[in-house]
Design an enzyme around this catalytic site. Structure first.
Site, PDB file in Angstrom:
ATOM      1  CG  HIS A 296      -2.157   0.259   4.405  1.00  0.00           C
ATOM      2  ND1 HIS A 296      -1.062  -0.540   4.580  1.00  0.00           N
ATOM      3  CD2 HIS A 296      -2.414   0.276   3.072  1.00  0.00           C
ATOM      4  CE1 HIS A 296      -0.658  -0.988   3.398  1.00  0.00           C
ATOM      5  NE2 HIS A 296      -1.464  -0.506   2.461  1.00  0.00           N
ATOM      6  CG  ASP A 347       1.338  -3.476   0.744  1.00  0.00           C
ATOM      7  OD1 ASP A 347       1.154  -3.515  -0.478  1.00  0.00           O
ATOM      8  OD2 ASP A 347       1.100  -2.459   1.417  1.00  0.00           O
TER       9      ASP A 347
HETATM   10  C1  NGQ Z   1      -1.033  -0.199  -4.168  1.00  0.00           C
HETATM   11  N1  NGQ Z   1       0.148   0.142  -2.117  1.00  0.00           N
HETATM   12  O1  NGQ Z   1      -2.177  -0.265  -4.621  1.00  0.00           O
HETATM   13  O2  NGQ Z   1      -0.124  -0.884  -4.624  1.00  0.00           O
HETATM   14  C2  NGQ Z   1      -0.766   0.742  -3.040  1.00  0.00           C
HETATM   15  C3  NGQ Z   1      -0.168   2.023  -3.534  1.00  0.00           C
HETATM   16  C4  NGQ Z   1      -2.003   3.607  -4.082  1.00  0.00           C
HETATM   17  C5  NGQ Z   1       0.088   0.497  -0.853  1.00  0.00           C
HETATM   18  N2  NGQ Z   1      -0.905   1.226  -0.504  1.00  0.00           N
HETATM   19  C6  NGQ Z   1      -0.931   2.724  -4.591  1.00  0.00           C
HETATM   20  N3  NGQ Z   1       1.008   0.116  -0.002  1.00  0.00           N
HETATM   21  O3  NGQ Z   1      -2.453   3.542  -2.949  1.00  0.00           O
HETATM   22  O4  NGQ Z   1      -2.442   4.387  -4.896  1.00  0.00           O
HETATM   23 ZN    ZN Z   2      -1.774  -2.393  -1.039  1.00  0.00          ZN
END
Ligand code: NGQ
Ligand code: ZN
Length: 485
Positions: A296, A347
């Site tokens: 990101h 993702d």
């Molecule tokens: C994840 N996903 O680890 O699945 C993360 C969200 C977080 C993205 N960052 C959860 N798109 O960052 O705590």
């Molecule tokens: Zn992620």
């Protein structure tokens, strides 16, 4: 003609210098130096390209009718989230409050509470077949579901990782498996909530898991083991440092992935907590280099843009998920101008298509700058070709495997496009890549060779029916549970 035997590793082989090779001849292929005609690609039994010759005769080689591109690396996947795609589009906040990344995240954590090892593998296998069909031939699996639903280790502590490596083998996709270190519930060493308890490992247990996986997969050219400290939000400085030291002893050049600065709140809270912005902090406190992929990195200031570009790390962009989660827009033009390296990932799998990631990467920038052809380097330069070749190179670096190019020493990961497809007909060279990314929503990927094996033939995967059946069984169980935040 393609091999008659659809999924064999070795088809019509010839013995050359005592090494059995498979050779493919195609009318047109995208090589590192550009487009070439009449290309012969020779591949050894392990699935590595041993020679590429253009302007040559087909001889005994299998003739591939179509345009051949290198397979695209997918730098960032949370496989289980494929099963939640489309289930989080209902408003959960009451009047006066907004749905956001943070409300989505609660629902997503809730979704994993009862997920079994069978579900984990079934979902991942389905997803990886979808990736291959879309032209992704390698995936970085950022894997944090380590423990059972009660937060206890499985009898085999690598149970859930085996589900991921098993799914990749079933589908035949290349895998960089990235077990996640997830230490705390949030900034300030907050206790993990119920939804997070399946992720938490002590550094020692984490390194044992990683070390075990490295020895199991050391001879498999389709698998690489890296690590993923989840984020500076979930991993404080001490466990982060210990994990980096321990992993570097195990794998001195192994890939390291981390989520960074996805949301404005991630940045603001890190400033309060550590006195600095997360990416600036990482650049100052970790040896961020070409081993690293910052996933990101949406919210950067000018100093972070140049620092990151100079570090040689890869930025892992996931435009469809970032759009879905309302993250914001990465300063892409500034980063390109600074010479930054980047790749794309699917993702949360709201979309599984490298073309849609590249399209939205460019469109986000057009919408915000009200200009066009952001990624094209020079006058007359193709936007699509630049996007595609940058994402191949950055993706290969992030996944730490010899992929992303049709060249000697690389894995034989080839995507064959149907040149008769109306979306591509009459387009050639870079314009064909522009048409691929910026026209229509059909999928002109016809055949896919991954690690020297045909995995997709005429749009179909040999095991797709059985994989889809297992996926439906898993989904039937999962959707029977209430989805709660
Ligand atoms: C994840 N996903 O680890 O699945 C993360 C969200 C977080 C993205 N960052 C959860 N798109 O960052 O705590
Ligand atoms: Zn992620």
């Amino acid at each position: 003609m393609l091999n008659a035997e659809p999924f064999s590793r070795i088809g019509k082989g010839v013995n050359l210098l005592h090494m059995t090779v498979q050779s493919y001849w195609c009318e047109r292929a995208l090589l590192p130096d550009g487009w070439a005609d009449a290309v012969l690609i020779e591949v050894d039994v392990a699935g590595n390209i041993i020679r590429v010759t253009s302007d040559t005769d087909a001889g005994n080689a299998d003739r591939i009718h179509g345009v051949v591109l290198p397979g695209m690396p997918n730098i960032h996947s949370h496989a289980f989230q494929r099963a939640a795609a489309g289930l989080t589009e209902r408003r959960v906040s009451g009047a006066g409050a907004d749905d956001s990344f943070w409300t989505w995240r609660e629902v997503m954590h809730g979704f994993v509470t009862g997920l079994t090892p069978e579900d984990n593998q079934a979902i991942a296998a389905q997803l990886y077949v979808e990736m291959l069909k879309a032209g992704y031939t390698a995936v970085g699996e950022f894997h944090y579901l380590h423990l059972d639903p009660d937060g206890e280790p499985y009898a085999d502590r690598a149970e859930m990782s085996h589900g991921i490596t098993g799914a990749a083998a079933q589908a035949g996709i290349g895998l960089t498996h990235l077990p996640v270190l997830y230490s705390v519930g949030g900034y300030g060493s907050v206790e993990p909530n119920d939804g997070q308890r399946r992720y938490i490992l002590e550094v020692e247990d984490f390194l044992n898991l990683v070390g075990g996986l490295i020895s199991i997969h050391k001879d498999d050219p389709q698998v690489r083991i890296g690590i993923a400290p989840h984020s500076v939000r979930q991993v404080p400085a001490e466990p982060l440092a210990a994990a980096l030291v321990g992993f570097t002893e195990l794998a001195p050049d192994g890939p390291i992935h981390i989520h960074a600065a996805e949301q404005v709140k991630d940045v603001d809270e890190h400033v309060t907590y550590a006195g600095d912005r997360p990416v600036a902090w990482l650049l100052d406190n970790a040896d961020v280099d070409g081993r690293w992929c910052l996933v990101h990195a949406t919210h950067l200031n000018a100093g972070e843009v140049s620092g990151l570009a100079q570090s040689g790390a890869v930025v892992g962009l996931c435009p469809t998920t970032e759009g879905n989660l309302g993250d914001g827009l990465f300063p892409f033009l500034e980063y390109l101008n600074a010479g930054g390296i980047w790749g794309v990932g699917s993702d949360s799998h709201v979309s599984v298509s490298p073309l849609e990631e590249l399209r939205w990467l460019e469109y986000g920038q057009r919408l915000i700058s009200r200009t066009r052809n952001i990624a094209a380097s020079d006058t007359g330069g193709s936007t699509g070709a630049r996007l595609f070749s940058d994402a191949l190179a950055g993706g290969a670096e992030a996944l730490g495997r010899p992929i992303g190019a049709i060249a000697t020493g690389k894995r034989a990961d080839l995507v064959v496009l149907d040149p008769e497809h109306p979306q591509l007909f009459g387009r050639s060279g870079d314009t064909l890549v522009d048409a691929l990314i910026f026209s229509g929503n059909a999928n002109p990927v016809k055949h896919v060779l991954c690690g020297g094996r045909w995995v997709i033939r005429s749009g179909r995967h040999g095991a797709e029916d059985q994989i889809a059946t297992a996926y439906r069984t898993a989904m039937t169980r999962l959707i029977a549970r209430p989805l709660k935040g």
